[in-house]
Design an enzyme around this catalytic site. Structure first.
Site, mmCIF file in Angstrom:
data_model
loop_
_atom_site.group_PDB
_atom_site.id
_atom_site.type_symbol
_atom_site.label_atom_id
_atom_site.label_comp_id
_atom_site.label_asym_id
_atom_site.label_seq_id
_atom_site.Cartn_x
_atom_site.Cartn_y
_atom_site.Cartn_z
ATOM 1 N N GLN A 188 47.592 -0.355 65.917
ATOM 2 C CA GLN A 188 46.534 0.649 65.736
ATOM 3 C C GLN A 188 45.786 0.870 67.052
ATOM 4 O O GLN A 188 45.460 2.007 67.418
ATOM 5 C CB GLN A 188 45.539 0.186 64.669
ATOM 6 C CG GLN A 188 46.156 0.079 63.280
ATOM 7 C CD GLN A 188 45.111 0.116 62.168
ATOM 8 O OE1 GLN A 188 43.961 0.502 62.369
ATOM 9 N NE2 GLN A 188 45.518 -0.274 60.972
ATOM 10 N N VAL A 237 32.109 14.697 58.930
ATOM 11 C CA VAL A 237 32.618 16.018 58.561
ATOM 12 C C VAL A 237 33.806 15.916 57.600
ATOM 13 O O VAL A 237 34.729 15.118 57.837
ATOM 14 C CB VAL A 237 33.047 16.785 59.837
ATOM 15 C CG1 VAL A 237 33.465 18.209 59.496
ATOM 16 C CG2 VAL A 237 31.920 16.800 60.867
ATOM 17 N N SER A 254 32.168 10.295 69.141
ATOM 18 C CA SER A 254 31.668 9.976 67.799
ATOM 19 C C SER A 254 30.484 9.036 67.921
ATOM 20 O O SER A 254 30.385 8.256 68.879
ATOM 21 C CB SER A 254 32.773 9.292 66.986
ATOM 22 O OG SER A 254 32.230 8.741 65.809
ATOM 23 N N TYR A 281 39.322 2.593 66.854
ATOM 24 C CA TYR A 281 38.759 3.953 66.950
ATOM 25 C C TYR A 281 37.452 3.906 67.750
ATOM 26 O O TYR A 281 37.232 4.729 68.640
ATOM 27 C CB TYR A 281 38.526 4.502 65.541
ATOM 28 C CG TYR A 281 37.943 5.892 65.503
ATOM 29 C CD1 TYR A 281 38.735 7.017 65.733
ATOM 30 C CD2 TYR A 281 36.584 6.094 65.223
ATOM 31 C CE1 TYR A 281 38.192 8.294 65.696
ATOM 32 C CE2 TYR A 281 36.037 7.366 65.175
ATOM 33 C CZ TYR A 281 36.844 8.461 65.410
ATOM 34 O OH TYR A 281 36.309 9.725 65.364
ATOM 35 N N VAL A 322 40.954 3.175 56.838
ATOM 36 C CA VAL A 322 40.462 1.797 56.722
ATOM 37 C C VAL A 322 41.478 0.898 56.003
ATOM 38 O O VAL A 322 41.693 -0.249 56.385
ATOM 39 C CB VAL A 322 39.113 1.780 55.954
ATOM 40 C CG1 VAL A 322 38.569 0.356 55.851
ATOM 41 C CG2 VAL A 322 38.097 2.676 56.635
HETATM 42 P P1 NAP Z 1 41.569 16.012 61.700
HETATM 43 O O1 NAP Z 1 41.218 16.960 60.613
HETATM 44 O O2 NAP Z 1 42.458 14.856 61.423
HETATM 45 O O3 NAP Z 1 42.142 16.873 62.904
HETATM 46 C C1 NAP Z 1 42.584 16.263 64.085
HETATM 47 C C2 NAP Z 1 43.285 17.285 64.926
HETATM 48 O O4 NAP Z 1 43.736 16.642 66.127
HETATM 49 C C3 NAP Z 1 44.517 17.881 64.247
HETATM 50 O O5 NAP Z 1 44.645 19.226 64.593
HETATM 51 C C4 NAP Z 1 45.637 17.060 64.857
HETATM 52 O O6 NAP Z 1 46.891 17.724 64.851
HETATM 53 C C5 NAP Z 1 45.103 16.944 66.268
HETATM 54 N N1 NAP Z 1 45.839 15.943 67.053
HETATM 55 C C6 NAP Z 1 46.053 14.634 66.789
HETATM 56 N N2 NAP Z 1 46.828 14.087 67.742
HETATM 57 C C7 NAP Z 1 47.093 15.074 68.635
HETATM 58 C C8 NAP Z 1 47.841 15.138 69.832
HETATM 59 N N3 NAP Z 1 48.508 14.083 70.316
HETATM 60 N N4 NAP Z 1 47.896 16.310 70.514
HETATM 61 C C9 NAP Z 1 47.234 17.391 70.041
HETATM 62 N N5 NAP Z 1 46.542 17.409 68.898
HETATM 63 C C10 NAP Z 1 46.462 16.254 68.213
HETATM 64 O O7 NAP Z 1 40.247 15.360 62.319
HETATM 65 P P2 NAP Z 1 38.782 15.952 62.575
HETATM 66 O O8 NAP Z 1 37.880 15.253 61.651
HETATM 67 O O9 NAP Z 1 38.812 17.439 62.626
HETATM 68 O O10 NAP Z 1 38.501 15.353 64.027
HETATM 69 C C11 NAP Z 1 38.367 16.151 65.199
HETATM 70 C C12 NAP Z 1 37.674 15.313 66.255
HETATM 71 O O11 NAP Z 1 36.366 14.947 65.792
HETATM 72 C C13 NAP Z 1 38.377 13.993 66.551
HETATM 73 O O12 NAP Z 1 38.288 13.713 67.928
HETATM 74 C C14 NAP Z 1 37.557 12.978 65.759
HETATM 75 O O13 NAP Z 1 37.672 11.685 66.285
HETATM 76 C C15 NAP Z 1 36.174 13.549 65.913
HETATM 77 N N6 NAP Z 1 35.205 13.114 64.902
HETATM 78 C C16 NAP Z 1 35.367 13.425 63.590
HETATM 79 C C17 NAP Z 1 34.412 13.030 62.662
HETATM 80 C C18 NAP Z 1 34.522 13.384 61.211
HETATM 81 O O14 NAP Z 1 33.631 12.966 60.426
HETATM 82 N N7 NAP Z 1 35.507 14.124 60.780
HETATM 83 C C19 NAP Z 1 33.287 12.294 63.092
HETATM 84 C C20 NAP Z 1 33.151 11.992 64.438
HETATM 85 C C21 NAP Z 1 34.109 12.421 65.341
HETATM 86 P P3 NAP Z 1 48.008 17.468 63.680
HETATM 87 O O15 NAP Z 1 47.621 18.360 62.537
HETATM 88 O O16 NAP Z 1 49.269 17.855 64.363
HETATM 89 O O17 NAP Z 1 47.948 16.008 63.318
#
Ligand code: NAP
Length: 276
Positions: free
Chosen positions: A105, A230, A139, A193, A96
């Site tokens: 972005q 999460v 999401s 996003y 943010v």
């Molecule tokens: P995170 O901890 O930031 O993990 C994101 C993952 O995606 C990392 O492994 C990252 O790899 C990978 N990634 C990013 N760009 C990529 C690319 N171009 N090719 C391949 N891998 C890539 O996030 P997270 O919270 O686990 O999120 C996972 C999913 O859940 C996302 O789609 C997010 O939008 C969704 N989501 C999360 C939440 C939440 O509260 N956390 C809520 C709703 C939805 P690197 O380590 O190399 O960057």
């Protein structure tokens, strides 16, 4: 060629993707591929699971890189003749407080979350075997962002006849509108996003419709979902769910039993279909 069932999770070196792989290693009767854009981070994650007594396979995948996607496609085709479970989890979000210009972005976020996910689907969906399961991690923010769109945009995103090409045009227009500084005037909400995840949810609805039209007899179920809020690098330490808890709904959708015919083409959170 191996007849072992195979599951693939994108963006799985950490966060929710890693937890999805952990759960699939315990529950999926086949090979589970932890994929990551960076092989070092990916192999490290596989080693971490190994210390827990779990056996994941590794393949490189950068969803921003078409060559990388096609290399995985060719590998799966050759080694397994396709795939059984695909979880499109990879995603990014600017913090943010990030001061990067909104137009940048928008372009960067849409590139990975929408266009990257779409490219993976374009290359891998044709390989999904009968009774396959596809989960696109979206999401709840997609729902709130939809509510922030103008009525005409909401109508298009809720349409049961919108095509993938039309959706791509809209996502491209959002990025262009942010560059021209007219996105608010054009009816878009102020969240890159959120718009990227509208794209993921609507794409899932379209893809499910296409499966109904073109591969009805294959019993493939494809859904979008929200993992919840999460605790990951993306959402921070104040979030309410652990990564393992966040993995529950995506894993539920990835492992829908072979006699299930629903949910399909839905947006699911807490294992419950939500209205779109
Ligand atoms: P995170 O901890 O930031 O993990 C994101 C993952 O995606 C990392 O492994 C990252 O790899 C990978 N990634 C990013 N760009 C990529 C690319 N171009 N090719 C391949 N891998 C890539 O996030 P997270 O919270 O686990 O999120 C996972 C999913 O859940 C996302 O789609 C997010 O939008 C969704 N989501 C999360 C939440 C939440 O509260 N956390 C809520 C709703 C939805 P690197 O380590 O190399 O960057």
């Amino acid at each position: 060629m191996s007849s072992t069932p195979v599951a693939v999770v994108t963006g799985a070196n950490k966060g929710i993707g890693f937890a999805i792989v952990r759960a699939l290693c315990k529950q999926f009767p086949g090979d589970v591929y932890l994929t990551a854009r960076d092989p070092g981070r990916g192999q490290e994650a596989v080693a971490k699971l190994q210390q827990e007594g779990l056996q994941a396979c590794f393949h490189q995948l950068d969803v921003d890189d078409l060559q990388s996607i096609r290399a995985l496609r060719d590998f799966l085709k050759e080694k397994y003749g396709g795939l059984n479970v695909l979880v499109n989890n990879a995603g990014i979000a600017f913090k943010v407080q990030d001061t990067t210009p909104f137009a940048v972005q928008a372009e960067v976020t849409l590139k990975t979350n929408f266009f990257g996910t779409r490219n993976v689907c374009t290359e891998l969906l044709p390989l999904v075997k009968p009774y396959g399961r596809v989960v696109n991690v979206s999401s709840m923010v997609s729902s709130s962002a939809l509510g922030g769109c103008s009525q005409p945009l909401q109508q298009q995103f809720r349409s049961d006849t919108i095509t993938e090409e039309e959706l791509v045009q809209l996502m491209t227009k959002f990025v262009e509108d942010t560059k021209k500084g007219v996105h608010a005037k054009e009816g878009w909400p102020n969240t890159a996003y959120g718009v990227s995840k509208i794209g993921v949810t609507v794409l899932s609805r379209i893809q499910a419709r296409m499966l109904n039209e073109k591969r009805k007899g294959d019993h493939i179920l494809l859904n979008a979902c929200c993992p919840g809020w999460v605790r990951t690098d993306m959402a921070g330490p104040k979030a309410t769910k652990s990564p393992d808890e966040g993995a529950e709904t995506p894993v539920y959708l990835a492992l829908l039993p072979s006699d299930a015919d629903a949910p399909h083409g839905q947006f699911v959170s807490n294992k419950t279909v939500r209205p779109w």
